[in-house]
Design an enzyme around this catalytic site. Structure first.
Site, PDB file in Angstrom:
ATOM      1  N   ARG A  24       0.846  -1.187   0.000  1.00 39.89           N
ATOM      2  CA  ARG A  24       0.000   0.000   0.000  1.00 39.89           C
ATOM      3  C   ARG A  24       0.879   1.234   0.000  1.00 39.89           C
ATOM      4  O   ARG A  24       1.879   1.279   0.707  1.00 39.89           O
ATOM      5  CB  ARG A  24      -0.898   0.017   1.249  1.00 39.89           C
ATOM      6  CG  ARG A  24      -1.856  -1.144   1.278  1.00 39.89           C
ATOM      7  CD  ARG A  24      -2.685  -1.138   2.530  1.00 39.89           C
ATOM      8  NE  ARG A  24      -3.293  -2.451   2.733  1.00 39.89           N
ATOM      9  CZ  ARG A  24      -3.862  -2.837   3.859  1.00 39.89           C
ATOM     10  NH1 ARG A  24      -3.887  -2.018   4.890  1.00 39.89           N
ATOM     11  NH2 ARG A  24      -4.392  -4.045   3.960  1.00 39.89           N
ATOM     12  N   GLN A  62       0.783  -9.797   6.187  1.00 45.66           N
ATOM     13  CA  GLN A  62      -0.271  -9.988   7.176  1.00 45.66           C
ATOM     14  C   GLN A  62      -0.361 -11.463   7.547  1.00 45.66           C
ATOM     15  O   GLN A  62      -0.219 -12.327   6.683  1.00 45.66           O
ATOM     16  CB  GLN A  62      -1.616  -9.555   6.592  1.00 45.66           C
ATOM     17  CG  GLN A  62      -1.708  -8.086   6.276  1.00 45.66           C
ATOM     18  CD  GLN A  62      -3.050  -7.748   5.666  1.00 45.66           C
ATOM     19  OE1 GLN A  62      -3.492  -8.389   4.727  1.00 45.66           O
ATOM     20  NE2 GLN A  62      -3.693  -6.730   6.205  1.00 45.66           N
ATOM     21  N   HIS A 107      -9.214 -15.958   6.406  1.00 43.77           N
ATOM     22  CA  HIS A 107     -10.624 -15.673   6.172  1.00 43.77           C
ATOM     23  C   HIS A 107     -11.429 -16.919   6.450  1.00 43.77           C
ATOM     24  O   HIS A 107     -11.105 -17.988   5.949  1.00 43.77           O
ATOM     25  CB  HIS A 107     -10.825 -15.167   4.739  1.00 43.77           C
ATOM     26  CG  HIS A 107     -10.136 -13.862   4.511  1.00 43.77           C
ATOM     27  ND1 HIS A 107      -8.901 -13.776   3.925  1.00 43.77           N
ATOM     28  CD2 HIS A 107     -10.477 -12.600   4.882  1.00 43.77           C
ATOM     29  CE1 HIS A 107      -8.518 -12.506   3.916  1.00 43.77           C
ATOM     30  NE2 HIS A 107      -9.456 -11.772   4.489  1.00 43.77           N
ATOM     31  N   LYS A 161     -16.974  -5.411  14.431  1.00 39.93           N
ATOM     32  CA  LYS A 161     -15.639  -5.978  14.641  1.00 39.93           C
ATOM     33  C   LYS A 161     -15.209  -5.913  16.097  1.00 39.93           C
ATOM     34  O   LYS A 161     -15.809  -5.214  16.912  1.00 39.93           O
ATOM     35  CB  LYS A 161     -14.610  -5.268  13.771  1.00 39.93           C
ATOM     36  CG  LYS A 161     -14.483  -3.792  14.093  1.00 39.93           C
ATOM     37  CD  LYS A 161     -13.333  -3.172  13.302  1.00 39.93           C
ATOM     38  CE  LYS A 161     -13.249  -1.681  13.601  1.00 39.93           C
ATOM     39  NZ  LYS A 161     -12.094  -1.038  13.074  1.00 39.93           N
ATOM     40  N   HIS A 175     -12.718 -11.796   8.761  1.00 40.04           N
ATOM     41  CA  HIS A 175     -11.299 -11.487   8.528  1.00 40.04           C
ATOM     42  C   HIS A 175     -10.642 -11.453   9.902  1.00 40.04           C
ATOM     43  O   HIS A 175     -11.219 -10.895  10.832  1.00 40.04           O
ATOM     44  CB  HIS A 175     -11.083 -10.097   7.942  1.00 40.04           C
ATOM     45  CG  HIS A 175     -11.930  -9.730   6.778  1.00 40.04           C
ATOM     46  ND1 HIS A 175     -11.411  -9.589   5.521  1.00 40.04           N
ATOM     47  CD2 HIS A 175     -13.245  -9.444   6.680  1.00 40.04           C
ATOM     48  CE1 HIS A 175     -12.382  -9.213   4.701  1.00 40.04           C
ATOM     49  NE2 HIS A 175     -13.502  -9.119   5.374  1.00 40.04           N
TER      50      HIS A 175
HETATM   51 ZN   LIG Z   1      -9.531  -9.739   4.792  1.00 41.12          ZN
END
Ligand SMILES: [Zn+2]
Ligand SMILES: [Zn+2]
Length: 628
Positions: A346, A364, A368, A452, A498
């Protein structure tokens, strides 16, 4: 303030600001309707915010005095202190002036000027700043609605402001200006560059002193400094800014973290998948990521003849959605849990880059989970177990959880069925309660696609870091038209979770370095035992010891340089090896090893087997096996 006084004198002395029916107000704001009042002191984040925001007003006032003709822009409170961005016009603003500015700020503070808010018409507000020839404030006012514009006055100084101040300047007892940096107007590289002056202030001198000590300690623990001293990672301008290069020791550490999590995930029923570093632009248009990471990020890679466009992967989720949709599923096959240490890219502005915590490419520990709405409850609990396992194995004992839910007054902001949201929010709440987590609920903080749970950990210096996110998603299954066949034989949408316990390996390692000051848990540390020879003639015995330890999966180094043992021990301490073994005449003749721990603890001589058990016991205590 009257209500505070009616409760107690002490409270009244300590009230910094307040909120009324959820709106930030001043302690002096008259209350004209019934409602809920919350009073804030220094111990509340909101109280500190009012304190630091008010300090920014005082800073702005003094800057205007000190550098006549400077143009003020914005001056918010931040997590630690405040800043003010100014256009310095023809002044050179330097740290040399800090002492004088700080002194003047304290003088102003002692005069106990009240902060008072007043409404101003748009016309008058514009006229005020046109007279001051300040294009920044007039731009801000242009974007405000008439009737919504307020000024804050203290002493003879006025600033455009939404409110949230201390009763008066007298609360500010200690000020320290900490830094000067460049910043673009509205964070936009194409707009004028401004000078940002950072500061922090306190209601007591003693608090400032303690703060400065913590800052010193944080400097010593800075992961950029320790990472280089410990040979973990480096950066190269040639490779590109914000693109970390992991050195062998750092790479080995990363690999151990990966192996540790992979093993736990295997036991928790995850399956590893692998996806490429680029993806077709259409993929990210479908997922919606192009909107977020497209035009303002790395630009597409084009193929020479077919004129296709590919983007560097900003997120792993779209790839995993396509893996899920590569075949059909029955409800009996779910949940599917796809895990990948996926590297994503990014774009970050060069000014925003910072060591390993803000980079342009990072890995990361992504996964999922695709499940039925009924499975959400259990899946959520299982993910929490995994996150807590990671925290305990890496020495993070102090954390809180934040549950982000919908704003019930704006149902149109969210996609997905109301009953699914209710189920998901309830599932998160149930899970956090059942796991005995200390949590807060933030209404309206959910993403548009799902609620979340975030974990905030406190490090050894008391700083909070966000680590570990678990996010429910109703949007991507919709966008990718993901389905499974239910017991009714009809097609249904799975729910997607996620989750990333570390967040990213880069950021996690940075936080771990600063939390532990580089003294990693023994199981994770690159070289666990440094074997120091008193002289070269003991090298053969040292090598044998090293071999036996390595056979027991204990990582060793042998230092057979022609240096004094004192120097070797000192260097070993600096390198933060958890154990040192000294080999000399006595050790060879008695077939023992002399053991010292990092930090000075001397275990004396012992048979090698005892030392192996010592290391193994330590590791067993640090990292237990993951149990489902
Ligand atoms: Zn994700
Ligand atoms: Zn203000």
């Amino acid at each position: 303030m009257e209500i505070a006084t009616s409760i107690s004198e002490g409270l009244a002395r300590n009230v910094l600001s307040a909120s009324y029916n959820g709106e930030v107000i001043e302690a002096s704001t008259p209350l004209q309707v019934d409602g809920d009042l919350v009073l804030y002191t220094w111990n509340d984040t909101e109280g500190k915010k009012a304190f630091w925001h008010s300090s920014a007003h005082v800073l702005a006032q003094v800057l205007e005095e000190h550098y006549p003709g400077v143009k003020l822009t914005i001056g918010p409170a931040i997590e630690q202190g405040f800043y003010y961005d100014i256009d310095p016009s023809d002044h050179s603003v330097t740290e040399k002036d800090f002492d004088e500015i700080e002194k003047r700020m304290i003088e102003v503070s002692r005069e106990q000027h009240p902060f008072s808010m007043r409404s101003v018409s748009k016309k008058d507000a514009l006229a005020f700043y046109q007279k001051e020839k300040n294009p920044f404030k007039t731009e801000l006012i242009d974007n405000l609605d008439d009737g919504d514009i307020t000024f804050c006055d203290h002493a003879d100084f006025t600033d455009l402001c939404k409110g949230g101040h201390l009763p008066h300047t007298g609360f500010i007892k200690a000020v320290k200006l900490t830094n000067i940096a460049g910043a673009y107007w509205r964070g936009d590289e194409t707009k004028p560059q401004l000078t940002r002056i950072y500061g922090i202030s306190f209601p007591k001198q003693k608090l400032l002193k303690e703060h400065l000590q913590l800052v010193e300690e944080a400097k010593k623990r800075d992961h950029r400094k320790l990472g280089s001293e410990m040979d973990l990672f480096t950066f190269s301008k040639r490779v590109g800014q914000g693109l970390p290069l992991w050195l062998p020791k750092g790479a080995a550490l990363r690999e151990r973290l990966e192996r540790f999590l992979k093993e736990a995930q295997r036991k928790a029923g995850y399956e590893q998948v692998v996806s490429p570093h680029i993806g077709h632009k259409e993929l990210y248009m479908t997922s919606g990521h192009y909107d977020k990471y497209g035009a303002d990020s790395f630009q597409p890679i084009k193929t020479p003849s077919e004129d296709e466009e590919f983007l560097l992967k900003p997120m792993n989720c779209p790839h995993h959605c396509e893996i899920f949709s590569s075949r059909s599923w029955s409800y009996r096959d779910l949940p599917k849990r796809y895990a990948e240490f996926g590297t994503v890219y990014r774009y970050e502005q060069s000014g925003e880059l910072h060591g390993l915590t803000r980079v342009r490419g990072f890995t990361q520990d992504d996964a999922h989970i695709f499940c039925t709405p009924d499975q959400l409850d259990n899946e959520f609990k299982a993910v929490i177990d995994l996150v807590l396992y990671v925290f305990s194995s890496l020495g993070f004992a102090d954390f809180t959880a934040q549950v982000s839910v919908r704003d019930p007054e704006n149902p149109d902001k969210y996609i997905g069925k109301v009953e699914d949201w209710e189920k998901a929010e309830q599932a998160i709440m149930n899970a956090t309660q059942e796991k005995g987590l200390n949590y807060v609920v933030e209404t309206g903080e959910a993403a548009f696609y799902g609620p979340k749970l975030d974990f905030m950990v406190k490090d050894a210096l008391g700083r909070s870091w966000q680590l570990g996110t678990i996010q429910v998603d109703y949007s991507l299954p919709e966008r990718f038209d993901l389905t499974y066949k239910g017991s009714d034989n009809a097609l249904h949408r799975p729910v997607m979770i996620h989750r990333a316990p570390f967040g990213s390996l880069e950021r996690f390692v940075a936080i771990l370095i600063e939390h532990t000051a580089g003294n990693f848990p023994v199981w994770l540390t690159p070289d666990q035992v440094n074997i120091l020879c008193v002289s070269e003639k003991y090298e053969k015995y040292a090598k044998k010891v090293s071999e036996l330890l390595e056979n027991n999966e204990i990582r060793t180094l042998v230092d057979n340089r022609n240096e004094t043992i004192g120097k070797k021990i000192r260097e070993s301490e600096l390198q933060k090896y958890p154990y040192m073994i000294v080999i000399g005449e006595k050790e060879v003749s008695e077939s023992v090893v002399s053991v010292r721990e990092h930090g000075g603890k001397d275990h004396g001589a012992m048979p090698l087997d005892n030392f192996i058990r010592l290391v193994e016991n330590t590791i067993e205590k640090e990292v237990q096996e993951f149990k489902k």
